[in-house]
Scaffold this active site. Structure first.
Site, PDB file in Angstrom:
ATOM      1  N   SER A 174       0.979  -1.104  -0.048  1.00 44.42           N
ATOM      2  CA  SER A 174      -0.127  -0.101  -0.071  1.00 44.42           C
ATOM      3  C   SER A 174       0.863   1.291  -0.115  1.00 44.42           C
ATOM      4  O   SER A 174       1.788   1.403   0.477  1.00 44.42           O
ATOM      5  CB  SER A 174      -0.855  -0.009   1.219  1.00 44.42           C
ATOM      6  N   LYS A 194      -4.058  -6.925   3.582  1.00 43.62           N
ATOM      7  CA  LYS A 194      -4.143  -5.807   2.605  1.00 43.62           C
ATOM      8  C   LYS A 194      -5.508  -5.563   2.408  1.00 43.62           C
ATOM      9  O   LYS A 194      -6.059  -4.300   2.394  1.00 43.62           O
ATOM     10  CB  LYS A 194      -3.379  -6.015   1.626  1.00 43.62           C
ATOM     11  N   HIS A 220      -7.153  -3.747   5.513  1.00 41.48           N
ATOM     12  CA  HIS A 220      -6.551  -2.220   5.180  1.00 41.48           C
ATOM     13  C   HIS A 220      -7.342  -1.282   4.349  1.00 41.48           C
ATOM     14  O   HIS A 220      -7.932  -0.331   4.623  1.00 41.48           O
ATOM     15  CB  HIS A 220      -5.011  -2.234   4.852  1.00 41.48           C
ATOM     16  N   ASN A 221      -7.642  -2.134   3.106  1.00 42.45           N
ATOM     17  CA  ASN A 221      -8.403  -1.189   2.166  1.00 42.45           C
ATOM     18  C   ASN A 221      -9.917  -1.017   2.612  1.00 42.45           C
ATOM     19  O   ASN A 221     -10.474   0.082   2.391  1.00 42.45           O
ATOM     20  CB  ASN A 221      -8.519  -1.853   0.769  1.00 42.45           C
ATOM     21  N   GLU A 238      -9.994   1.795   4.832  1.00 42.71           N
ATOM     22  CA  GLU A 238      -9.468   3.092   3.917  1.00 42.71           C
ATOM     23  C   GLU A 238     -10.804   3.500   3.461  1.00 42.71           C
ATOM     24  O   GLU A 238     -11.101   4.694   3.395  1.00 42.71           O
ATOM     25  CB  GLU A 238      -8.672   2.556   2.858  1.00 42.71           C
TER      26      GLU A 238
END
Ligand SMILES: NC(=O)C1=CN([C@@H]2O[C@H](COP(=O)(O)OP(=O)(O)OC[C@H]3O[C@@H](n4cnc5c(N)ncnc54)[C@H](OP(=O)(O)O)[C@@H]3O)[C@@H](O)[C@H]2O)C=CC1
Ligand SMILES: O=C(CO)[C@H](O)[C@H](O)COP(=O)(O)O
Length: 486
Positions: free
Chosen positions: A136, A192, A195-196, A199
């Site tokens: 990222s 990940k 994480h998104n 986000e």
């Protein structure tokens, strides 16, 4: 390019896929002492362009995947940065043909973690190592230091770790590289993905705060940019707050209007937020804030429905009056809701770890998100501390620090959600986050009534607060209760 193709193995690492991410990652790798980087892209123009634009990088260009393999020292290490899905499968197949047992293939794209689990097993069958690594940071992060979340076999990390550590972002607090071996097979891409998801929630919360400040607070974009810039000096300090201020301040050169007023209000998405919510649903983890953020993007894109409903509205609610502390209330609501988004994200990571038997250390994940990635934020230090204090923490908001932080802002949070609802300003993530908090904090939930309803129509049984076992009431008969299991 074939005339310049390598005759011998001079590169210690290679990158396949030279679009935005791959070309910048290749430059990042090439800038580190001791690295010689082989580069390959399906369409040769990208390779030529990159090599010509950056002679200082000393790239070893390859015209074919076979040349690419030949240019790499053994055991070969290649990082794939291509379009997720079929593109990644195609490149893995080609590399498996050209590589030999012991070589390492790293997929740095945004792959779905179940694809990574499948690919890792298939590549392992062929005697090669496969590492799914979430990366990222976008273009700038890939070039100057991203946050990297590698999964795959632990022994691959022994070879790969030092290279990844050399290109990763460094945490400002202690200078440590923002990379850690997250867990085996798909663990890196799972983290990940979450994480998104976070986000999405973080971005939507900031957008809701902007909307409230503008529509109810009466502030103009440039004034809101000042507010965000101020907030960025405190607990909310983060990359997303920082770039929001920049976007809000930007004036379109042609019209001299704020760019935010000229951008079509339909949010796009490539799919990682949707994967997060689908995964959370299948693992039974309530990630309501993240889900509402995904849905908010979906609603924004329903243009004909939006038009149709707008046409039915004859009277809009009047904006509720706001107090002198409105801006501070929005800040507190934003902070509290943000804590909920991270709490839900970490719940999902821990549920994934349990389901797939990954030894994920949540504190270590918080630490590698402190720099380089899109959700980098000051308060990730606090999250790391919370999980270091209590690795088995039930919920981030049960941690004494975060419990106190949320409690401090809860009155403002309620005022903001109520004011938004009364004024007809949608604030789905603020609202869902508060409802989630109130649900966890309630002594009793109406789930008891839902259980009664389920038993009524489907004999699904219920538990009792005063006795162990499962019970059923004969709702259509004499309404006597029977115990159906102990
Ligand atoms: N952009 C971003 O900010 C971020 C992106 N990512 C992820 O990183 C990866 C790369 O992203 P990005 O740089 O934006 O590029 P894109 O996702 O736009 O992918 C373009 C690249 O994929 C290659 N490609 C596509 N299909 C194939 C195929 N069948 N065979 C071989 N190569 C193929 C293209 O080659 P060609 O030139 O020949 O078309 C090109 O190099 C993606 O998985 C993305 O999700 C991760 C973090 C941030
Ligand atoms: O992975 C990323 C950052 O971490 C990418 O920027 C991601 O593609 C953004 O997602 P979307 O296009 O769905 O908003």
């Amino acid at each position: 390019m074939s005339e310049t193709s390598p005759a011998s193995a001079t590169a210690n690492i290679g990158v396949v896929g030279l679009a935005v991410m791959g070309s910048n990652l290749a430059r990042n790798l090439a800038s580190r002492e001791g690295n010689t980087v082989a580069v390959y892209n399906r369409s040769p123009e990208r390779t030529t362009q990159l090599v010509e634009a950056h002679p200082e990088a000393g790239f070893v260009p390859a015209a074919t995947i076979e040349d690419f393999a030949a240019s790499l020292q053994r055991p070969r290490t290649a990082i794939i940065m291509v379009q997720a899905g079929a593109g990644t499968d195609a490149v893995i197949d080609q590399l498996c043909e050209a590589f030999e047992p012991g070589d390492i293939i790293v997929d740095g794209g945004n792959a779905l973690y179940t694809d990574t689990i499948r690919r890792e097993a298939a590549v392992r069958e062929r005697g090669l190592h496969f590492v799914g690594a979430g990366i990222s940071g976008g273009e700038e992060g890939a070039l100057n230091g991203p946050s990297i979340m590698p999964g795959g076999p632990a022994e691959s990390y022994e070879t790969l770790g030092p290279i990844l550590e050399s290109i990763a972002a460094r945490a400002p607090e202690d200078g440590s590289p923002c990379v850690t071996h997250v867990g085996t097979d798909g663990a890196g891409h799972f983290v990940k993905m979450v994480h998104n998801g976070i986000e999405y929630a973080d971005m939507q919360l900031i957008a809701e705060a902007y909307d409230l400040l503008r529509r109810l607070g009466g502030l103009e974009p440039a004034q809101i940019a000042d507010v965000f810039a101020e907030w960025n000096k405190g607990d909310l300090e983060s990359y997303l707050i920082e770039i929001t201020a920049e976007v809000l301040r930007h004036i379109d050169a042609e019209t001299e209007k704020p760019i935010v007023d000229l951008i079509v209000d339909e949010a796009g998405m490539k799919g990682t937020g949707t994967w997060t919510v689908q995964t959370a649903l299948s693992l039974g983890v309530p990630v309501s804030g993240i889900a509402e953020a995904v849905f908010a993007r979906g609603v924004s894109g329903r243009t004909s429905q939006r038009q149709a409903v707008r046409e039915t509205i004859t009277a809009k609610p009047e904006a509720a009056p706001v107090s002198a502390s409105f801006v501070e209330d929005v800040r507190q609501a934003l902070y509290a809701s943000k804590v909920i988004a991270y709490a839900q994200g970490f719940d999902l990571i821990l549920a994934g770890a349990e389901e797939y038997n990954w030894a994920i250390n949540p504190g270590a994940v918080a630490k590698i998100w402190r720099a380089g990635c899109i959700i980098r934020a000051r308060f990730l230090n606090r999250i790391a501390e919370a999980y270091d204090r209590a690795p088995e923490l039930d919920s981030l908001i049960a941690d004494p620090y975060f419990a106190a932080e949320v409690a401090k802002g809860v009155d403002a949070w309620r005022r903001i959600v109520a004011t938004a609802a009364l004024s007809g300003v949608p604030a789905p993530v603020f609202g869902a986050s508060l409802a989630y908090y109130d649900s966890l904090a309630s002594d009793r939930l109406p789930a008891a009534l839902v259980q009664g309803q389920r038993d009524f129509f489907g004999a699904h049984t219920y538990g009792r607060v005063d006795r162990a076992g499962k019970f059923h009431t004969d709702w259509s008969g004499d309404r006597r209760e029977q115990q159906v299991s102990s």
